[in-house]
Design a protein around this motif. Structure first.
Motif, PDB file in Angstrom:
ATOM      1  N   HIS A 190       0.835  -1.200   0.000  1.00 59.82           N
ATOM      2  CA  HIS A 190       0.000   0.000   0.000  1.00 59.82           C
ATOM      3  C   HIS A 190       0.870   1.250   0.000  1.00 59.82           C
ATOM      4  CE1 HIS A 190      -3.559  -2.447   0.643  1.00 59.82           C
ATOM      5  NE2 HIS A 190      -2.935  -3.070   1.628  1.00 59.82           N
ATOM      6  N   ARG A 191       0.381   2.269  -0.663  1.00 58.61           N
ATOM      7  CA  ARG A 191       1.093   3.534  -0.753  1.00 58.61           C
ATOM      8  C   ARG A 191       0.151   4.678  -0.344  1.00 58.61           C
ATOM      9  NH1 ARG A 191       2.776   0.471  -5.171  1.00 58.61           N
ATOM     10  NH2 ARG A 191       5.038   0.219  -5.391  1.00 58.61           N
ATOM     11  N   ASP A 192      -0.421   4.532   0.843  1.00 56.33           N
ATOM     12  CA  ASP A 192      -1.396   5.534   1.253  1.00 56.33           C
ATOM     13  C   ASP A 192      -1.102   6.158   2.602  1.00 56.33           C
ATOM     14  OD1 ASP A 192      -1.861   3.277   2.683  1.00 56.33           O
ATOM     15  OD2 ASP A 192      -3.911   2.950   1.965  1.00 56.33           O
ATOM     16  N   THR A 193      -0.067   5.680   3.325  1.00 57.39           N
ATOM     17  CA  THR A 193       0.270   6.276   4.621  1.00 57.39           C
ATOM     18  C   THR A 193       1.785   6.411   4.739  1.00 57.39           C
ATOM     19  OG1 THR A 193       0.435   4.146   5.780  1.00 57.39           O
ATOM     20  CG2 THR A 193      -1.748   5.214   5.710  1.00 57.39           C
ATOM     21  N   VAL A 194       2.187   7.228   5.707  1.00 53.95           N
ATOM     22  CA  VAL A 194       3.619   7.394   5.982  1.00 53.95           C
ATOM     23  C   VAL A 194       4.222   6.097   6.508  1.00 53.95           C
ATOM     24  CG1 VAL A 194       5.310   8.648   7.383  1.00 53.95           C
ATOM     25  CG2 VAL A 194       3.350   9.866   6.395  1.00 53.95           C
ATOM     26  N   GLY A 238       8.565   9.821  -7.080  1.00 57.63           N
ATOM     27  CA  GLY A 238       7.944   9.293  -8.280  1.00 57.63           C
ATOM     28  C   GLY A 238       6.429   9.424  -8.234  1.00 57.63           C
ATOM     29  N   LYS A 239       5.786   9.005  -9.308  1.00 60.71           N
ATOM     30  CA  LYS A 239       4.330   9.153  -9.430  1.00 60.71           C
ATOM     31  C   LYS A 239       3.569   8.313  -8.413  1.00 60.71           C
ATOM     32  CE  LYS A 239       4.331  10.321 -14.358  1.00 60.71           C
ATOM     33  NZ  LYS A 239       3.819   9.967 -15.708  1.00 60.71           N
ATOM     34  N   SER A 240       4.125   7.154  -8.032  1.00 60.07           N
ATOM     35  CA  SER A 240       3.399   6.273  -7.101  1.00 60.07           C
ATOM     36  C   SER A 240       3.179   6.923  -5.752  1.00 60.07           C
ATOM     37  CB  SER A 240       4.174   4.957  -6.924  1.00 60.07           C
ATOM     38  OG  SER A 240       4.328   4.289  -8.159  1.00 60.07           O
ATOM     39  N   TRP A 241       4.021   7.889  -5.384  1.00 59.31           N
ATOM     40  CA  TRP A 241       3.911   8.523  -4.073  1.00 59.31           C
ATOM     41  C   TRP A 241       3.597  10.021  -4.199  1.00 59.31           C
ATOM     42  CZ3 TRP A 241       4.464   5.223   0.070  1.00 59.31           C
ATOM     43  CH2 TRP A 241       5.056   3.974  -0.210  1.00 59.31           C
ATOM     44  N   SER A 242       3.038  10.427  -5.350  1.00 58.19           N
ATOM     45  CA  SER A 242       2.824  11.864  -5.574  1.00 58.19           C
ATOM     46  C   SER A 242       1.446  12.360  -5.111  1.00 58.19           C
ATOM     47  CB  SER A 242       2.996  12.195  -7.062  1.00 58.19           C
ATOM     48  OG  SER A 242       2.044  11.468  -7.854  1.00 58.19           O
ATOM     49  N   HIS A 243       0.537  11.439  -4.760  1.00 57.57           N
ATOM     50  CA  HIS A 243      -0.793  11.887  -4.358  1.00 57.57           C
ATOM     51  C   HIS A 243      -0.758  12.482  -2.947  1.00 57.57           C
ATOM     52  CE1 HIS A 243      -0.403   7.770  -2.804  1.00 57.57           C
ATOM     53  NE2 HIS A 243      -1.251   8.151  -1.845  1.00 57.57           N
ATOM     54  N   ILE A 244      -1.705  13.399  -2.705  1.00 59.55           N
ATOM     55  CA  ILE A 244      -1.776  14.087  -1.411  1.00 59.55           C
ATOM     56  C   ILE A 244      -2.861  13.426  -0.562  1.00 59.55           C
ATOM     57  CG2 ILE A 244      -2.209  16.303  -0.268  1.00 59.55           C
ATOM     58  CD1 ILE A 244      -1.279  17.685  -2.792  1.00 59.55           C
ATOM     59  N   LEU A 275       2.469  12.481  -0.422  1.00 55.56           N
ATOM     60  CA  LEU A 275       2.832  11.418   0.524  1.00 55.56           C
ATOM     61  C   LEU A 275       4.335  11.148   0.507  1.00 55.56           C
ATOM     62  CD1 LEU A 275       2.011   9.250   2.549  1.00 55.56           C
ATOM     63  CD2 LEU A 275       1.534   7.721   0.609  1.00 55.56           C
ATOM     64  N   GLY A 276       4.937  11.164  -0.689  1.00 52.30           N
ATOM     65  CA  GLY A 276       6.381  10.904  -0.784  1.00 52.30           C
ATOM     66  C   GLY A 276       7.201  11.900   0.008  1.00 52.30           C
ATOM     67  N   ILE A 277       6.833  13.197  -0.046  1.00 51.71           N
ATOM     68  CA  ILE A 277       7.552  14.219   0.721  1.00 51.71           C
ATOM     69  C   ILE A 277       7.400  13.963   2.216  1.00 51.71           C
ATOM     70  CG2 ILE A 277       7.686  16.689   1.204  1.00 51.71           C
ATOM     71  CD1 ILE A 277       8.667  16.014  -1.550  1.00 51.71           C
TER      72      ILE A 277
END
Length: 579
Positions: free
Chosen positions: A286-290, A434-440, A448-450
């Motif tokens: 999952h790529r939705d939380t820190v 990258g794009k996989s972690w670019s959503h807010i 999310l990546g930041i």
């Protein structure tokens, strides 16, 4: 050239020696010069049966002692040296092999117009007859120096004659001995009296061979007759390009011979990758939380750690090759840089199969680091200690075990100096920007990546990828440069040897000092408390009042010892001579 040579030989009705003819034609074949010369020397020295066998060491059984000595001789013969100074090359060899080696040296010296000075212990008569000149030294004085055919004439002029069935070499060794000289006295009408070495040396000066040698040495050399190319003005026999080419060929050969190591490293990475992939099979990342980003960061850190560990094999391989390197470096076979560069360059294509650019640079950095530690440590125990410490330090200050904010102020320099920090920052920046972690995520203002990067104290700018690439490349250059410097200026550790302590303090007691050769002067003298005495009955005694353990300012360590006596009384040693 060969065609023209054949035409002229036919025109002059010359039939060349078949061995020389085959050798010349084979050596003229493109790309085969080195192989032909090497194979020829292997054949001469009788080493073709063990050509593909490891020399061996304390842990690995290899070739025999005699074969080792012939390998050392062959090492010198395949090079461009025109002057060979060879001491006791026949030790451990049978007379037939010794004859074959000396005969080959004779042909090489005559054909290439070189010079060989060889000392042999009791050579066989047929081996003795191969020499052009004889230098007989006894008690530090030259008794004879000149043509082999005239040495008996000199001693006959002194009244000594070699028996018919006596080897000339044995005669020369015994004629200056007080014990054996009388049996060769040939002037039966004159009483025998011992002729000293000094008298032999003085008589040689008046002998016609000695006068000729003296006249030649007294005449100054005419420098106008000296060819400009007669003296070597460079340290190495061939150009730098050829030296590098030869070392690349050598390193490639070693890599082929050690192919198991590199195949094992590749299989090791493949197995670890397979285990990592299948550990959470059918589990979605999952790529939705820190928190999910932290898990992915750990996976990336595991990848970097595995690549670092994979480079540690360079440490043991570097140390295993150091003894041969030190010997050949001191003999000016090649400079250190021409040896260091191929070990780095030829390993790059192998890493292309492992990971992408960053992981390639991490692997190259780790390999260079452990080569440097091996060259500086020069010993497996020392190198493993420093290598393990370096790994722990890099892991601790790499930015994952301790984030940048958690590193204490007085250790922050270690964080900035850690190569792993740059590699880890570059690889996480490349992933989380990258794009996989670019959503807010909801209720946040940043992608999310930041957020993941800030949570672990990583940098959030995209240019840190290239900073990491540049820094890793710089570390690769730095460590390989340090590896080359260590090879050029460091010498192997000396072997400890036991010498008597020269400590005159009465409190020191009797002791034995272990010192390293070259570590300082060692004066051997007796003291009241500890000394080495030789008794009248062939008794050797090491005595001491009390044990002591000392360390002093010199290199070495003083160990205690107990009193022991070894006594040998009425020793008789005899050999029955056949009738």
């Amino acid at each position: 050239m060969l065609a023209e040579l054949s035409r002229r030989e036919k025109a002059a009705n010359i039939k060349p020696d078949p061995d020389v003819d085959i050798y010349m034609k084979a050596a003229a074949t493109g790309g085969q010069e080195a192989n032909v010369v090497t194979d020829y020397v292997l054949k001469i020295l009788g080493l073709e049966v063990c050509a593909d066998t490891m020399v061996g060491d304390e842990m690995l059984r290899g070739i025999s002692g005699g074969q080792r000595k012939r390998v050392t001789t062959g090492e010198m013969l395949v090079g461009p040296a025109k002057v060979l100074l060879m001491d006791e090359i026949s030790t451990g060899l049978d007379s037939s092999t010794t004859y074959q080696i000396v005969n080959s040296l004779k042909q090489i010296v005559h054909i290439l117009q070189g010079t060989a000075v060889i000392s042999l212990l009791q050579p066989a008569p047929e081996t003795y007859d191969l020499f052009d000149d004889i230098i007989l030294i006894s008690d530090g004085q030259i008794v004879y120096q000149g043509p082999r055919e005239l040495v008996l004439e000199f001693f006959e002029s002194m009244g000594f004659q070699c028996p018919e069935r006596k080897g000339v070499a044995d005669f020369l060794q015994e004629v200056t001995s007080r014990k054996d000289q009388q049996q060769y006295w040939a002037r039966r009408d004159e009483p025998y009296s011992f002729v000293t070495v000094r008298e032999f040396a003085e008589a040689f000066q008046s002998f016609h061979v000695g006068r000729k040698v003296g006249d030649e040495l007294a005449t100054p050399f005419d420098r106008s007759k000296c060819h400009p190319a007669a003296l070597m003005t460079q340290n190495y026999g061939i150009e730098k390009k050829e030296l590098l080419k030869a070392n690349i060929s050598r390193e490639y050969l070693l890599m082929k011979r050690n192919s198991f190591v590199y195949v094992f490293k590749l299989v090791q990475l493949a197995i670890m990758a397979f285990i990592s992939m299948t550990l959470f099979l059918r589990t979605n990342m999952h790529r939705d939380t820190v928190t999910n980003g932290g898990v992915y960061t750990g996976a990336l850190f595991f990848t970097v750690v595995m690549i670092m560990f994979n480079g540690m094999s360079e440490l043991s391989m570097t140390i295993a090759k150091l003894p041969v390197f030190y010997k050949q470096r001191d003999l000016l076979f090649y400079p250190a840089w021409s040896y260091a560069l191929p070990t780095w360059i030829l390993k790059i294509p192998i890493t292309l199969f492992k990971q992408y650019l960053l992981l390639i640079l991490v692997n190259q950095m780790a390999s260079a680091l452990f080569r440097l530690i091996g060259a500086v440590g020069r010993n497996m125990i020392v190198a493993n200690t420093f290598g393990s410490f370096a790994l722990l330090t890099l892991f601790a200050l790499g930015g994952v075990v301790l984030s940048r904010e958690q590193v204490k102020k007085w250790w922050i320099w270690g964080y900035w100096a850690s190569p792993l920090m740059y590699g880890q920052n570059a690889i996480v920046v490349n992933e989380f920007l990258g794009k996989s972690w670019s959503h807010i995520p909801p209720n946040t203002m940043e992608p999310l990546g930041i957020q993941v990067l800030k949570a672990r104290g990583f940098f959030t700018d995209a240019y840190w990828y290239w900073i990491g690439v540049g820094a890793l490349f710089g570390f690769v250059i730095l460590f390989n440069f340090g590896f080359s410097i260590a090879l050029a200026y460091l010498n192997p550790f000396g072997k400890s040897q036991t010498v008597k302590s020269d400590d005159n303090e009465e409190t020191a007691g009797g002791a034995i000092e272990l010192s390293v050769p070259g570590g300082g002067s060692s004066h051997r003298r007796g003291s009241e408390n500890g000394e080495i005495r030789r008794g009248s009955r062939h008794s050797s005694r090491i005595s001491s009042n009390r044990p002591a353990f000392n360390t002093n300012g010199r290199r070495g360590m003083v160990l205690p010892f107990e009193q022991h006596s070894l006594t040998f009384d009425e020793i008789k040693y005899s050999v029955d001579m056949p009738e």
